[in-house]
Design a protein around this motif. Structure first.
Motif, short mmCIF file in Angstrom:
data_model
loop_
_atom_site.label_atom_id
_atom_site.label_comp_id
_atom_site.label_asym_id
_atom_site.label_seq_id
_atom_site.Cartn_x
_atom_site.Cartn_y
_atom_site.Cartn_z
N THR A 64 0.86 -1.20 0.00
CA THR A 64 0.00 0.00 0.00
C THR A 64 0.88 1.23 0.00
O THR A 64 1.88 1.31 0.73
N ILE A 65 0.51 2.19 -0.81
CA ILE A 65 1.27 3.44 -0.88
C ILE A 65 1.10 4.21 0.42
O ILE A 65 -0.02 4.43 0.88
N GLU A 66 2.21 4.58 1.02
CA GLU A 66 2.18 5.26 2.30
C GLU A 66 1.72 6.71 2.13
O GLU A 66 1.58 7.23 1.01
N ARG A 67 1.56 7.37 3.29
CA ARG A 67 1.09 8.75 3.25
C ARG A 67 2.08 9.70 2.56
O ARG A 67 1.70 10.72 2.00
N ASN A 68 3.37 9.34 2.63
CA ASN A 68 4.37 10.20 1.98
C ASN A 68 4.55 9.86 0.50
O ASN A 68 5.47 10.34 -0.15
N GLY A 69 3.67 8.98 -0.03
CA GLY A 69 3.71 8.67 -1.45
C GLY A 69 4.76 7.67 -1.83
O GLY A 69 5.20 7.65 -3.00
N THR A 70 5.20 6.79 -0.91
CA THR A 70 6.27 5.83 -1.20
C THR A 70 5.76 4.41 -1.06
O THR A 70 4.76 4.14 -0.38
N LEU A 71 6.48 3.48 -1.72
CA LEU A 71 6.27 2.04 -1.59
C LEU A 71 7.53 1.43 -0.98
O LEU A 71 8.66 1.84 -1.32
N THR A 72 7.37 0.47 -0.12
CA THR A 72 8.50 -0.24 0.45
C THR A 72 8.51 -1.67 -0.08
O THR A 72 7.56 -2.42 0.16
N LEU A 73 9.57 -2.05 -0.84
CA LEU A 73 9.64 -3.36 -1.47
C LEU A 73 10.96 -4.04 -1.13
O LEU A 73 11.99 -3.35 -0.95
N PRO A 74 10.96 -5.36 -1.03
CA PRO A 74 12.23 -6.07 -0.82
C PRO A 74 13.22 -5.74 -1.95
O PRO A 74 12.83 -5.59 -3.11
#
Length: 879
Positions: free
Chosen positions: A111-121
């Protein structure tokens, strides 16, 4: 609603705390039903301004387009289960599904975070906010290519985010709304209930980050179905509906009469385009425009829009300004080249008027007429110039069809030809049949019609017709009534002797078999719907009789019924009474559902102890006076509570309670008293005649007898009122006391307002009513009327209180209940405090001792016979 009649400015806070209504927190676009009802029914200020523009006053013009938001939308809710285009801009809250295959097998759901980023391995934190779906896929493709070779990738969206938008301005429910990220401007408008009729449909603005980015004209969508201007909303967008711009109304013969919001420079042609164009019935030679000039006056301008108009300036290009009302009148509905045929013809209606057309062209022969047309009179109705006065030109069918040229008139436009039937001038011959036939009534008399023909038309005789004799009632030429009897069965068999020829206005009477036989009868009485006597048929039982009588009533006693059976002989009647179970009889039990015999009488009794008309009246100073149904055993306090209790001006001390049964008791006792006294008086007179009395004794006895006769005469004129003395008190103190009577049907309680007077009657110098003064005594009021006369019997003075109780000068102790509820005790009669409505009675002194004794005896008897002490006071005052 606020003072302007609009819904609240801010809808209730939803789960997000943003102020959206519960109906729209999940993307729904419904509005409250109450708001819609008002929207549909009430005229807006603009509609009221142009209300006179409509041709039909019962259907005033409405503003165009606003009814789109009048109902909960079913087709404009944002759809979330459809493919998402590649230009969709992703943002915080969107769920992203990433699938890798080929050289690597991986799947991620982030899910896209509030700061507009994605966290992926491997990739770590990737900034994706503000990218389109296509840009997101390209970015991830490049980043994964840094770690993997020979792979393919698919990026899709899962659960979509919600966004917060603001709808302000002239809308039904302005405020903040949480909607789906796929929602458009139209979706948000539906969520807010749509623009009010004071808001514009043509200049709706969308502002993003304080910059106006889009303006939509809903008329493109409403008139052409063009939804291309509908933009997808972004987080924080503001939708602003400004005030409505200039308006103009179009009424009459256009396809879509309404009030339209117009753009600057609009012409008459463009306004008609908005209204869908002029209908074929529109009168183009006179199109009327009503206009307001300089905020000073109204004027009317007429335009000729027909093709034949040769004006320098094209009237279709006439500019329209704010407030104009355009009316397109209707052409005259009258057809020009027609003649009308009406009346007793085969094909009535309108016909084309051809050059040189005459009556014989319209009516070529008798075959154009219905049977039995009247040949001696027909008429042609014509409008004669110059004033188009209607004139009748008569003619006859005889002359027309015989070839008379004078009757074959030349027809003119709008002529109307009317042909009459014979029955329009003469009553058709009829005959009537009544009695035992299946369809009694009147029938047309045809040539050669006989009795058997009329019976056949009436459906034949019934099974109970008397076949031995019937009769014809005939009105003769001298208007006398003649009876012609005949044998009915012979007439039906076509016997020439009985099957008589019928004349106009004959009446055939077929009698009932029971008129000449003696049918057996049974009778049902009591609680059935149609009590009475019924014919006894073969094998008739109790249940059959009840069925014929319409069934038993609701309150019928089904346990037992009484059947009286008569054995009638020449020596008299012997009655036998049988008890049967009515419920078993109705259920078909043969022991109770017995066969009936001639003269049987069945009695259906009511259920014991049922009283549905138990009504009492509470009148006067209660909150809800009137009649009240009561249950058996209900008390007075209960009904007073149902009546709302006493009013502030209620005078409980003067309450009057009457009872029907008590009144009957009183009347019976008065009658008994009068009879006993009359008998005693007669016995006393007989004894005095036999006794040897002196002249003085005889004179005294005569005086006593005359006095008693006068008392009885006065007593016989008394009408008992059925009063029972009650001492009311406040409701909380009344329940459970002696005065809390068990009520009976017909009881009446009257609670007066507090009187302001005291009556002083009898042997005083001024018999009158005095104003009540608190804490004043009997002696005080007697002094106010001049005191006692010499003829007054001081020892016999008594006080009749407003509640009906009496206290006299002969008592030893006195107690008075004050209006405040306090009780005062007195030892001196003259020191007693008089209450409002009380009456002081001063009787006349009786000189003869024996007469005085007789008076006291009679008063004592009266007091035993009548419970109303007011009646006793009235008798004594008249002495």
């Amino acid at each position: 609603m606020d003072a302007t009649g609009r819904p609240p400015a801010t809808p209730p806070a939803g789960p997000s705390g943003s102020g959206e209504s519960p109906a729209t927190a999940t993307g729904d676009t419904g509005t409250t039903s109450a708001g819609k009802t008002q929207f549909l029914e009430e005229l807006s200020p603009i509609e009221r301004l142009l209300a006179g523009s409509a041709i039909d006053p019962s259907t005033p013009l409405r503003q165009f387009g606003y009814d789109l938001f009048a109902r909960t939308p079913t087709t404009f809710a944002p759809i979330t289960d459809v493919p998402i285009s590649q230009d969709y801009i992703v943002g915080p809250g969107d769920s992203v599904n990433i699938v890798l295959w080929g050289g690597v097998q991986e799947a991620y759901q982030v899910t896209i975070e509030r700061n507009g980023t994605l966290t992926l391995p491997r990739l770590g934190v990737v900034a994706v906010g503000g990218l389109t779906l296509d840009q997101l896929q390209n970015l991830l493709q490049r980043r994964f290519a840094e770690y993997y070779a020979d792979f393919r990738m698919a990026v899709t969206l899962g659960k979509l985010r919600t966004i917060l938008v603001y709808v302000v301005g002239e809308v039904q429910q302005p405020g903040a709304y949480t909607v789906s990220s796929l929602s458009t401007l139209v979706n948000a408008l539906f969520a807010s209930g749509g623009p009010t009729k004071n808001g514009s449909l043509r200049r709706i603005q969308v502002t993003h980050q304080n910059k106006k980015v889009h303006t939509i004209d809903l008329y493109n969508f409403l008139l052409q179905g063009d939804k291309s201007q509908d933009e997808t909303l972004q987080m924080g967008d503001t939708i602003f509906v400004p005030l409505i711009g200039p308006v103009a109304g179009v009424a009459g013969n256009v396809k879509r009469p309404a009030i339209y919001e117009i753009e600057p420079g609009i012409t008459l042609r463009r306004l008609f385009d908005l209204a869908g164009g002029i209908t074929p019935l529109g009168y183009l030679q006179r199109v009327q425009v009503e206009r307001v000039v300089a905020n000073e006056k109204r004027i009317v301008v007429d335009f000729d829009l027909s093709a034949q108009q040769k004006a320098r300036r094209d009237p279709w290009q006439t500019p329209i300004v704010e407030g104009d009302s355009v009316r397109v009148l209707s052409i005259i509905p009258t057809l020009e080249n027609i003649v009308t045929l009406d009346g007793h013809v085969l094909r009535p209606g309108r016909y084309e008027l051809k050059p040189g057309m005459r009556l014989r062209d319209l009516l070529p022969s008798y075959q154009a007429l219905r049977p039995e047309a009247y040949p001696d009179y027909a008429e042609l109705v014509r409008y004669v110039e110059p004033n188009l006065q209607r004139t009748i030109v008569p003619f006859t069918l005889h002359a027309l069809f015989a070839g008379d040229p004078a009757a074959n008139l030349v027809l003119q436009p709008q002529d109307g030809v009317r042909i009459f039937a014979k029955t329009d001038f003469t009553d058709p011959p009829v005959v009537t049949i009544e009695g035992e036939v299946r369809q009694p009534g009147s029938y047309p008399l045809l040539g050669g019609m006989r009795v058997a023909d009329l019976i056949a038309k009436a459906g034949g005789v019934t099974n109970v017709a008397y076949l031995e004799r019937a009769e014809i009632l005939r009105v003769t030429a001298t208007r006398d009534l003649q009876a012609l009897p005949f044998h009915l069965e012979g007439a039906i068999r076509d016997s020439r002797l009985d099957n008589l020829l019928l004349h106009n206005e004959d009446k055939v009477v077929v009698h009932n078999l029971s008129e000449y036989k003696f049918p057996q009868q049974v009778q049902v009485l009591g609680l059935v719907h149609r009590p009475g006597s019924y014919a006894l048929t073969r094998d008739m039982r109790v249940s059959d009789l009840i069925f014929r009588a319409g069934g038993v009533q609701k309150l019928a006693y089904l346990e037992k019924a009484e059947l009286t059976r008569h054995r009638i002989t020449q020596t008299g009647d012997t009655a036998i009474r049988l008890e049967i179970s009515l419920s078993q009889a109705l259920a078909g039990e043969t022991n109770d559902n017995i066969f009936l015999e001639d003269f049987d009488q069945l009695l259906i009794r009511p259920i014991p102890n049922i009283e549905l008309e138990r009504v009492v009246e509470v009148l006067g100073e209660v909150r809800f006076p009137g009649g009240y149904p009561v249950q058996k055993g209900e008390h007075l306090a209960s009904v007073l509570r149902r009546a709302g209790g006493f009013t502030d001006s209620a005078y409980l001390h003067g309450a009057t309670f009457t009872r029907v049964r008590t009144k009957q008791d009183q009347a019976r006792r008065v009658e008994d008293l009068i009879r006993e006294e009359e008998s005693a008086l007669l016995s006393q007179n007989a004894a005095e005649i036999q006794a040897t009395l002196s002249a003085d004794d005889a004179r005294e006895q005569k005086q006593v007898a005359d006095f008693r006769r006068d008392m009885l005469r006065r007593l016989s004129a008394v009408q008992p009122d059925g009063r029972i003395v009650v001492r009311l008190r406040p409701l909380e103190a009344l329940a459970g006391t002696v005065e809390d009577l068990v009520l009976e049907p017909g009881d009446q309680l009257t609670i007066p307002s507090t009187p302001q007077y005291v009556n002083v009657l009898g042997e005083v110098y001024n018999r009158t009513s005095l104003l009540y003064e608190p804490a004043k005594t009997i002696a005080y009021y007697l002094s106010k009327v001049g005191g006692l006369k010499k003829t007054a019997e001081e020892e016999g003075i008594f006080l009749v209180q407003a509640n009906g109780t009496v206290m006299s000068n002969t008592q030893n102790q006195f107690a008075v209940l004050l209006t405040s509820g306090k009780t005062l005790k007195f030892k001196d009669f003259y020191a007693v405090h008089v209450q409002p409505g009380d009456s002081i009675i001063v009787p006349r002194r009786v000189v003869t001792p024996s007469t005085l004794r007789t008076t006291r005896d009679i008063v004592q008897i009266i007091s035993q016979g009548i419970s109303s002490l007011g009646v006793i006071a009235a008798i004594l005052v008249s002495l």
